[in-house]
Design a protein around this motif. Structure first.
Motif, PDB file in Angstrom:
ATOM      1  N   ALA A 177       0.829  -1.207   0.000  1.00  9.44           N
ATOM      2  CA  ALA A 177       0.000   0.000   0.000  1.00  9.44           C
ATOM      3  C   ALA A 177       0.864   1.258   0.000  1.00  9.44           C
ATOM      4  CB  ALA A 177      -0.933  -0.012   1.206  1.00  9.44           C
ATOM      5  N   LEU A 178       1.977   1.225   0.731  1.00 11.15           N
ATOM      6  CA  LEU A 178       2.874   2.386   0.758  1.00 11.15           C
ATOM      7  C   LEU A 178       3.526   2.620  -0.605  1.00 11.15           C
ATOM      8  CD1 LEU A 178       4.478   1.772   4.248  1.00 11.15           C
ATOM      9  CD2 LEU A 178       3.077   3.744   3.618  1.00 11.15           C
ATOM     10  N   LEU A 179       3.897   1.547  -1.293  1.00  8.57           N
ATOM     11  CA  LEU A 179       4.453   1.700  -2.646  1.00  8.57           C
ATOM     12  C   LEU A 179       3.401   2.254  -3.597  1.00  8.57           C
ATOM     13  CD1 LEU A 179       6.492  -1.628  -2.838  1.00  8.57           C
ATOM     14  CD2 LEU A 179       7.449   0.685  -2.842  1.00  8.57           C
ATOM     15  N   ALA A 180       2.179   1.765  -3.459  1.00 15.90           N
ATOM     16  CA  ALA A 180       1.096   2.307  -4.283  1.00 15.90           C
ATOM     17  C   ALA A 180       0.876   3.781  -3.970  1.00 15.90           C
ATOM     18  CB  ALA A 180      -0.182   1.502  -4.045  1.00 15.90           C
ATOM     19  N   GLY A 181       0.898   4.127  -2.678  1.00 16.16           N
ATOM     20  CA  GLY A 181       0.758   5.527  -2.301  1.00 16.16           C
ATOM     21  C   GLY A 181       1.884   6.382  -2.845  1.00 16.16           C
ATOM     22  N   MET A 182       3.090   5.849  -2.863  1.00 14.09           N
ATOM     23  CA  MET A 182       4.239   6.571  -3.429  1.00 14.09           C
ATOM     24  C   MET A 182       4.001   6.897  -4.897  1.00 14.09           C
ATOM     25  SD  MET A 182       8.118   5.093  -3.944  1.00 14.09           S
ATOM     26  CE  MET A 182       7.544   3.925  -5.215  1.00 14.09           C
ATOM     27  N   MET A 183       3.472   5.927  -5.656  1.00 11.55           N
ATOM     28  CA  MET A 183       3.226   6.170  -7.079  1.00 11.55           C
ATOM     29  C   MET A 183       2.114   7.197  -7.279  1.00 11.55           C
ATOM     30  SD  MET A 183       5.557   4.524  -8.417  1.00 11.55           S
ATOM     31  CE  MET A 183       5.067   4.999 -10.074  1.00 11.55           C
ATOM     32  N   VAL A 184       1.086   7.154  -6.455  1.00 17.81           N
ATOM     33  CA  VAL A 184       0.010   8.147  -6.572  1.00 17.81           C
ATOM     34  C   VAL A 184       0.546   9.532  -6.225  1.00 17.81           C
ATOM     35  CG1 VAL A 184      -2.203   8.879  -5.608  1.00 17.81           C
ATOM     36  CG2 VAL A 184      -1.806   6.463  -6.129  1.00 17.81           C
ATOM     37  N   GLU A 185       1.389   9.631  -5.186  1.00 17.03           N
ATOM     38  CA  GLU A 185       1.996  10.912  -4.819  1.00 17.03           C
ATOM     39  C   GLU A 185       2.795  11.484  -5.991  1.00 17.03           C
ATOM     40  OE1 GLU A 185       3.268  14.056  -2.213  1.00 17.03           O
ATOM     41  OE2 GLU A 185       2.199  12.327  -1.388  1.00 17.03           O
ATOM     42  N   ARG A 186       3.599  10.636  -6.630  1.00 15.02           N
ATOM     43  CA  ARG A 186       4.400  11.109  -7.759  1.00 15.02           C
ATOM     44  C   ARG A 186       3.520  11.525  -8.928  1.00 15.02           C
ATOM     45  NH1 ARG A 186       9.259   6.543  -7.726  1.00 15.02           N
ATOM     46  NH2 ARG A 186      10.341   7.351  -5.868  1.00 15.02           N
ATOM     47  N   GLY A 187       2.464  10.760  -9.173  1.00 16.11           N
ATOM     48  CA  GLY A 187       1.556  11.124 -10.252  1.00 16.11           C
ATOM     49  C   GLY A 187       0.858  12.437  -9.982  1.00 16.11           C
ATOM     50  N   TRP A 188       0.466  12.637  -8.732  1.00 12.17           N
ATOM     51  CA  TRP A 188      -0.220  13.883  -8.386  1.00 12.17           C
ATOM     52  C   TRP A 188       0.724  15.073  -8.517  1.00 12.17           C
ATOM     53  CZ3 TRP A 188       0.247  17.438  -4.296  1.00 12.17           C
ATOM     54  CH2 TRP A 188      -0.810  18.342  -4.186  1.00 12.17           C
ATOM     55  N   ARG A 189       1.958  14.920  -8.088  1.00 10.65           N
ATOM     56  CA  ARG A 189       2.925  16.013  -8.221  1.00 10.65           C
ATOM     57  C   ARG A 189       3.214  16.325  -9.682  1.00 10.65           C
ATOM     58  NH1 ARG A 189       7.427  14.671  -3.481  1.00 10.65           N
ATOM     59  NH2 ARG A 189       6.026  15.006  -1.703  1.00 10.65           N
ATOM     60  N   LEU A 190       3.307  15.279 -10.497  1.00  4.77           N
ATOM     61  CA  LEU A 190       3.520  15.503 -11.937  1.00  4.77           C
ATOM     62  C   LEU A 190       2.332  16.247 -12.530  1.00  4.77           C
ATOM     63  CD1 LEU A 190       5.164  14.973 -14.520  1.00  4.77           C
ATOM     64  CD2 LEU A 190       3.946  12.786 -14.732  1.00  4.77           C
ATOM     65  N   LEU A 191       1.146  15.885 -12.121  1.00  2.00           N
ATOM     66  CA  LEU A 191      -0.044  16.564 -12.613  1.00  2.00           C
ATOM     67  C   LEU A 191      -0.066  18.019 -12.163  1.00  2.00           C
ATOM     68  CD1 LEU A 191      -2.701  16.094 -14.161  1.00  2.00           C
ATOM     69  CD2 LEU A 191      -3.767  15.532 -11.975  1.00  2.00           C
ATOM     70  N   ARG A 250       2.515  19.913 -11.667  1.00  2.00           N
ATOM     71  CA  ARG A 250       3.481  20.658 -12.483  1.00  2.00           C
ATOM     72  C   ARG A 250       2.934  20.911 -13.883  1.00  2.00           C
ATOM     73  NH1 ARG A 250       7.216  17.075 -10.005  1.00  2.00           N
ATOM     74  NH2 ARG A 250       7.325  15.809 -11.906  1.00  2.00           N
ATOM     75  N   ARG A 251       2.204  19.963 -14.418  1.00  2.00           N
ATOM     76  CA  ARG A 251       1.716  20.094 -15.793  1.00  2.00           C
ATOM     77  C   ARG A 251       0.437  20.924 -15.886  1.00  2.00           C
ATOM     78  NH1 ARG A 251       3.740  15.715 -18.904  1.00  2.00           N
ATOM     79  NH2 ARG A 251       5.955  15.515 -18.351  1.00  2.00           N
ATOM     80  N   ALA A 252      -0.495  20.706 -14.933  1.00  2.00           N
ATOM     81  CA  ALA A 252      -1.809  21.338 -15.055  1.00  2.00           C
ATOM     82  C   ALA A 252      -2.058  22.440 -14.040  1.00  2.00           C
ATOM     83  CB  ALA A 252      -2.902  20.277 -14.923  1.00  2.00           C
ATOM     84  N   GLY A 253      -1.211  22.522 -13.007  1.00  2.00           N
ATOM     85  CA  GLY A 253      -1.434  23.506 -11.963  1.00  2.00           C
ATOM     86  C   GLY A 253      -2.045  22.875 -10.725  1.00  2.00           C
ATOM     87  N   GLN A 254      -1.867  23.557  -9.586  1.00  2.00           N
ATOM     88  CA  GLN A 254      -2.282  23.000  -8.302  1.00  2.00           C
ATOM     89  C   GLN A 254      -3.787  22.792  -8.211  1.00  2.00           C
ATOM     90  OE1 GLN A 254      -0.116  22.380  -5.666  1.00  2.00           O
ATOM     91  NE2 GLN A 254      -1.739  21.633  -4.314  1.00  2.00           N
ATOM     92  N   ARG A 255      -4.554  23.792  -8.581  1.00  2.00           N
ATOM     93  CA  ARG A 255      -6.009  23.697  -8.386  1.00  2.00           C
ATOM     94  C   ARG A 255      -6.648  22.623  -9.272  1.00  2.00           C
ATOM     95  NH1 ARG A 255     -10.098  26.274  -6.068  1.00  2.00           N
ATOM     96  NH2 ARG A 255     -12.118  26.353  -7.120  1.00  2.00           N
ATOM     97  N   PRO A 256      -6.372  22.601 -10.599  1.00  2.00           N
ATOM     98  CA  PRO A 256      -6.966  21.529 -11.414  1.00  2.00           C
ATOM     99  C   PRO A 256      -6.528  20.139 -10.952  1.00  2.00           C
ATOM    100  CG  PRO A 256      -6.130  23.283 -12.801  1.00  2.00           C
ATOM    101  CD  PRO A 256      -5.647  23.577 -11.433  1.00  2.00           C
ATOM    102  N   ALA A 257      -5.235  20.021 -10.571  1.00  2.00           N
ATOM    103  CA  ALA A 257      -4.752  18.720 -10.107  1.00  2.00           C
ATOM    104  C   ALA A 257      -5.484  18.290  -8.841  1.00  2.00           C
ATOM    105  CB  ALA A 257      -3.252  18.776  -9.862  1.00  2.00           C
ATOM    106  N   THR A 258      -5.712  19.238  -7.926  1.00  2.00           N
ATOM    107  CA  THR A 258      -6.410  18.916  -6.685  1.00  2.00           C
ATOM    108  C   THR A 258      -7.848  18.489  -6.959  1.00  2.00           C
ATOM    109  OG1 THR A 258      -5.039  20.480  -5.454  1.00  2.00           O
ATOM    110  CG2 THR A 258      -7.119  19.816  -4.449  1.00  2.00           C
TER     111      THR A 258
END
Length: 857
Positions: A502-516, A518-526
């Motif tokens: 679960a922690l590894l899965a959470g790590m990948m979601v965290e990285r995906g969210w941060r990438l999003l 950077r690409r789309a901006g904080q508010r749309p990503a949230t």
């Protein structure tokens, strides 16, 4: 000042808890007081005395988590000490022991002073300082509501299931003073001692109360995972990992049963959290390592599986040493933890290993759990079983995130050329394993383990891999290899690698969210992240609701008719083995009440496979198919085969008549049959509504003072003997209710066997009272324990209590006659040879004692 106020509150709660337990307050209030006195207060005071006054005190949330874990350690060790006292366990003993513990810890906490922090201490940034408090509150609240809902709601609906009933029966045995109750359990004592604490202090034990400590441990484990994930990778990773397990069917099921897994979950997460804290801030090492040792010992007192957390723990300790802690400093810091952990474990495991039953435990673990024909391949079983507990979509998502994390490790660690190539080969190998599971089978051996071992070795040895990731891959990979390829039947034990997964899965979601971001901006990503999270929670949560919480219809028991549509499955019907934590109510409390009121009397038989459940609810009524007066036919969650069921129903139709039907929520759930030969007039079948009997059962039958039978306990052997029957069946003693009878009466003889080795065949025990050359005046021929313990099921070293009723013929002549016993093989009709303890042959029968038949007065 705040610390003083907190200690005053603790003292006030301790006094109130004592008053509540000594009063006639409702059971729910007394149970809350028992948990406060045995778990919450010792945990809070342990942390307050151990790490709170250090130069690096934990934050409030972290402190609460440590208190939860330490509380279980204090509870288990105190109850373990009480269990060793001679005689039964009285309520005053439990109250006195925990009052002394709380008082001692209170004094220690008051006496401790926090040392001044050093100027060169590395910073340990506060989560509150870094977090958007609204989002933190939202995350905590959503986790509390989701995790709490699936763990607490309808917690007491299901009756105790197999292993649960065994645990609470042995809790009663501890209170009654059976010295061996913990030592014959084949695993750690935690799952017995936690309900024992509540049972002994309140005098009652319902399904709700017995399960509550485990539900709370599971819920605390979610928050521990949340904090650990946050510390490792960030808030999204922590929340995602915790929410994955909040909705995971295994962890929901474990929270809803009286079993050890939830305590192992909590303590394992906290051990890693503490050691990672010391990696980041190596301050107050002795304090935190001592707490970690207590938590690890608590996990190991729950089950051997807790030892798997030592892999990431040892690695993190190595990192602490490499980052500057000298060998002398680390050794000095480990002295107290090793002593405390060692003493805690030795207190139980030394007598456990020295007990005669340990041979049976060792055989059970090595032959029936681990097995001896390595390697295995349990991948298909894992997929099918896990998609019963959780929806297939959940499992596919978890697998996908782990595979993606693996591919990124290879790509990042081996450079732009070799990394993508090896990542591609990895994905190809995993696809082949899923599509053609036998692609690595050579002859009769499946070598899939080699592929997975190479995959994990590549990750474990990968250069420049961050400490956080390497620790998780160790924690994830080694238990996975053990469960899939080195264990013959892992079944639900696969949960051991779900925490790092679960922690590894959470790590990948965290990285995906941060990438999003950077690409789309904080508010749309949230906004997108919140929408995806709500969708996932709705999808996975609705599955969990129908299977675990809703009980208008028990979905899993009636899967073919009532499984919710829209959830893809790869099976035609779910596996019916090793199913725990699901709603299941057969109406056993009705049977218990009917026995208590005297409407049912005499022996019974049932198609419930194990002895534990009927033993608990009938409060020790005799179960014996050979002379049963009643048969309780239930719709097993782990049912008989079709042919076996048809044979059973045909047998009941010929020799039995319906006595009544037990209904649950208006649904017929148990049929009660009465034997045709009891001599009582046959009446119209009755209808028993479970709801009208259950409260009465909880009020009148929830106490601990009822007869306990083998195999819950090892009963005392009244008369010891020493004979060997056949190939290693050791008759070690017997018990006889009386040696003088009248014609037409009966005697009860209990034989005590201890197998020296496995038996391949079922053997029948014969008992005869004979007048030589004239007649057999008494006889009973049956498989051991009324057929419940056939000889081929005996584990070497296990004590078998084999009870027989021997009727005396009404025309028996007055006199004294030998009582003989032995065994034979039914098909061949051959008696087994007998030798004495020195190996001297004695023929094919044993003369145990003499029986005197006296004239009828």
């Amino acid at each position: 000042m705040s610390r003083i106020v907190g200690l005053i509150v603790v003292a006030a709660v301790a006094i109130a808890a004592n008053l509540m337990l000594l009063s006639g307050a409702p059971l729910a209030f007394r149970a809350g007081a028992a948990l406060a006195l045995t778990w919450a207060l010792p945990g809070v005071l342990l942390v307050e005395a151990l790490v709170a006054p250090s130069s690096a005190p934990p934050e409030l949330g972290e402190r609460c988590l440590y208190a939860a874990g330490a509380g279980y350690g204090a509870m288990v060790l105190t109850m373990l000490a009480l269990s060793y006292l001679p005689g039964g366990l009285a309520r005053w003993q439990g109250l006195a022991a925990f009052d002394v513990l709380v008082l001692a810890l209170f004094g220690l906490a008051v006496a401790r002073r926090s040392p001044a922090a050093r100027a060169d201490d590395p910073a340990w940034p506060s989560i509150l300082a870094r977090a958007n408090r609204r989002w933190l509150l939202a995350g905590l609240l959503s986790l509390l509501l989701t995790g709490g809902f699936y763990r607490i709601v309808n917690l007491g609906y299901a009756e105790f299931q197999g292993d649960e009933a065994r645990a609470v029966l042995r809790a009663a045995a501890v209170i009654q003073g059976y010295d061996d109750a913990l030592l014959i359990h084949k695993k750690g004592p935690t799952e017995i001692l936690l309900p024992t604490a509540i049972y002994s202090l309140t005098g009652s034990l319902t399904e709700n109360l017995a399960r509550l400590p485990f539900a709370l441990a599971n819920l605390a484990g979610l928050f521990g995972l949340f904090l650990l994930g946050w510390r490792l990778f960030g808030p999204v990773a922590g929340w995602t990992a915790a929410m994955f397990l909040a909705l995971d069917g295994y962890f929901i099921g474990f929270a809803r049963i009286v079993q050890y897994q939830s305590v192992v979950f909590l303590t394992s997460v906290l051990v890693v959290l503490i050691l990672y804290r010391l990696v980041r801030r190596p301050v107050a090492l002795p304090n935190y390592l001592t707490l970690a040792a207590l938590l690890l010992a608590t996990g190991l007192l729950s089950h051997y599986e807790a030892a798997l957390v030592t892999l990431p723990a040892a690695y993190l300790l190595w990192v602490i040493w490499r980052r500057g802690a000298s060998v002398r400093c680390l050794a000095r810091s480990l002295a107290s933890p090793v002593l405390i952990g060692g003493v805690s474990l030795t207190a139980f495991y030394l007598p456990f290993v020295l007990h005669p039953n340990f041979r049976a435990t060792y055989t059970y673990l090595t032959d029936r759990r681990i097995g001896g024909s390595f390697p295995y391949n349990n991948l298909a079983d894992f997929f099918l079983r896990t998609t019963v507990y959780s929806t297939t979509y959940y499992l596919v998502l978890m697998i996908g995130l782990a595979v993606l994390a693996l591919a990124l490790v290879y790509r990042r660690g081996l450079g732009r050329r070799r990394g993508p190539l090896l990542a591609g080969l990895l994905l190809l190998g995993l696809a082949l394993t899923a599509w053609a599971p036998g692609w690595l089978t050579i002859g009769d051996a499946d070598y899939t383990v080699v592929f997975f071992l190479l995959v994990f070795l590549g990750v474990w040895l990968m250069p420049r891999l961050p400490v956080e990731e390497r620790a998780l891959w160790l924690w994830f990979g080694a238990p996975l290899l053990l469960a899939f390829f080195l264990t013959v039947k892992p079944r639900t034990h696969v949960y051991v690698f779900f925490m790092p997964w679960a922690l590894l899965a959470g790590m990948m979601v965290e990285r995906g969210w941060r990438l999003l971001c950077r690409r789309a901006g904080q508010r749309p990503a949230t906004l997108l992240g919140v929408a995806v999270a709500l969708l996932a929670v709705a999808l996975f949560g609705s599955y969990a609701y129908w299977y675990f919480i809703y009980n208008g219809v028990e979905v899993l028991r009636t899967w073919e008719q009532n499984h919710p549509r829209g959830f893809w499955t790869v099976y035609e019907a779910p596996d019916d083995k090793a199913l725990f934590g699901f709603p299941l109510r057969m109406g056993w409390k009705v049977v218990g009440e009917l026995y208590r009121t005297g409407e049912l009397t005499g022996a019974y038989e049932t198609n419930e496979k194990e002895a534990w459940v009927p033993d608990w609810y009938t409060r020790g009524a005799r179960r014996c198919g050979r002379n049963a007066r009643y048969f309780f036919l239930i719709d097993n969650l782990e049912p008989e085969g079709v042919v076996e069921r048809q044979q059973l129903e045909g047998w009941l139709a010929n020799d039995w008549h319906p006595y009544g039907t037990v209904t649950v929520n208006g649904d017929p759930r148990m049929q009660i049959f009465e034997h045709n030969g009891v001599g009582r007039p046959v009446t119209a079948p009755r209808r028993f509504d479970a709801a009208t009997f259950e409260r009465a059962f909880d009020v009148h039958n929830a106490g601990w003072g009822f007869p306990l039978n083998d195999p819950v306990i090892e009963p005392a052997i009244p008369t010891r003997v020493n004979y060997i029957v056949g190939n290693g069946m050791h008759l070690v003693g017997y018990g006889l209710d009386r040696s003088t009878v009248h014609p037409g009466e009966q005697i009860e003889l209990t034989l005590f066997w201890r197998a020296n080795q496995f038996q391949l065949e079922p053997y029948t025990v014969f008992i005869q009272i004979i007048n030589p050359n004239i007649a057999i005046y008494g006889q009973d021929d049956s498989e051991p324990a009324c057929g419940a313990r056939p000889t081929y099921s005996w584990d070497p070293g296990e004590l078998i209590a084999d009870s027989h009723i021997v009727p005396i013929r009404p025309d028996a002549d007055v006199g004294t006659y030998p009582l003989i016993v032995g065994m034979y093989q039914v098909q061949r009709g051959l008696r087994l040879d007998v030798t004495d303890g020195n190996g001297a042959p004695l023929g094919n029968q044993i003369e145990l004692t003499k029986i005197t038949v006296e004239p009828v007065p």
